[in-house]
Scaffold this active site. Sequence first.
Site, PDB file in Angstrom:
ATOM      1  N   HIS A 121      35.664  42.787  51.023  1.00 25.97           N
ATOM      2  CA  HIS A 121      36.798  41.907  51.310  1.00 25.97           C
ATOM      3  C   HIS A 121      37.918  42.633  52.051  1.00 25.97           C
ATOM      4  O   HIS A 121      38.192  43.806  51.822  1.00 25.97           O
ATOM      5  CB  HIS A 121      37.331  41.304  50.013  1.00 25.97           C
ATOM      6  CG  HIS A 121      37.771  42.318  49.002  1.00 25.97           C
ATOM      7  ND1 HIS A 121      39.024  42.871  48.999  1.00 25.97           N
ATOM      8  CD2 HIS A 121      37.109  42.885  47.968  1.00 25.97           C
ATOM      9  CE1 HIS A 121      39.138  43.718  47.996  1.00 25.97           C
ATOM     10  NE2 HIS A 121      37.976  43.755  47.358  1.00 25.97           N
ATOM     11  N   ASP A 122      38.535  41.917  52.972  1.00 22.60           N
ATOM     12  CA  ASP A 122      39.734  42.361  53.686  1.00 22.60           C
ATOM     13  C   ASP A 122      39.496  43.556  54.609  1.00 22.60           C
ATOM     14  O   ASP A 122      40.446  44.236  54.996  1.00 22.60           O
ATOM     15  CB  ASP A 122      40.872  42.689  52.691  1.00 22.60           C
ATOM     16  CG  ASP A 122      41.202  41.503  51.799  1.00 22.60           C
ATOM     17  OD1 ASP A 122      41.748  40.518  52.311  1.00 22.60           O
ATOM     18  OD2 ASP A 122      40.885  41.564  50.591  1.00 22.60           O
ATOM     19  N   GLY A 139      36.750  47.610  49.883  1.00 19.82           N
ATOM     20  CA  GLY A 139      37.750  46.658  50.328  1.00 19.82           C
ATOM     21  C   GLY A 139      38.884  47.295  51.106  1.00 19.82           C
ATOM     22  O   GLY A 139      39.200  48.476  50.944  1.00 19.82           O
TER      23      GLY A 139
END
Length: 258
Positions: A121-122, A139
């Site tokens: 994520h991200d 992440g």
Amino acid sequence: MSLIHSTAIVDPKAELDSSVRVGPYTVIGAHVQIGAGTSIGAHAVIEGHTTIGEHNTIFQFASLGAVPQDKKYAGEPTRLIIGNNNTIREFTTFNLGTVTGIGETRVGNDNWIMAYVHLAHDCVVGNHTIFANNASLAGHVTINDWVILGGYSLVHQFCIIGEHAMTAFAAGVHKDVPPYVMAAGYRAEPAGLNTEGLKRRGFSAEQIANIKNVYKILYRQGLPYEEARAQIVALADTAPELAVFKDFFAVSERGVIR
């Protein structure tokens, strides 16, 4: 003739250009948008709020847009955004962003991403990168343009890898990697410059010499990190190929590999 295989399951709300090819048994969710000329192999799953640009080749068994592997995620409508002309090989996993991050995971253009690569994520991936098999990003990682990650490379959360940098096989990146630097080892350390790669990309002998000088300042002269950084930032305005160092040091927070 339909370009979507009869066994594929495509949600009626998904937005696919008429030229998109979808292979057998692939599943595409309601919030997915896919641009012209993109090809998707068999048994892929594309879900979440995922936007995919034009002329990408996505191989069989890819998983794109699944919820992040983050216990804090509570179903927020975060995003995965993929640009144009990317090759995404088998068993890759790209997750959505989180509201505690930037809200989206981003992949740019012209990237070559091999089998079993994981983007958490991200993460933000630039353009013209190569990720060899099983490279994995935790992440909030940023991978800048023209980076090459060797097979089984692992990148710790919040790390930044600068433009034209490269990691060796099974490198463990726990701090930021400056532009142009090769990183190697279980706890990655600087291992020179990818000089041959720079030559292939059109860098002149003078430009490479300027980059080598920065490497010496950072790693060979025994200077304290802050002093080396200040010298390099001062040099960054003297040659275009050094400008990336100024941008890199402005955002680097974890410190660099030493």
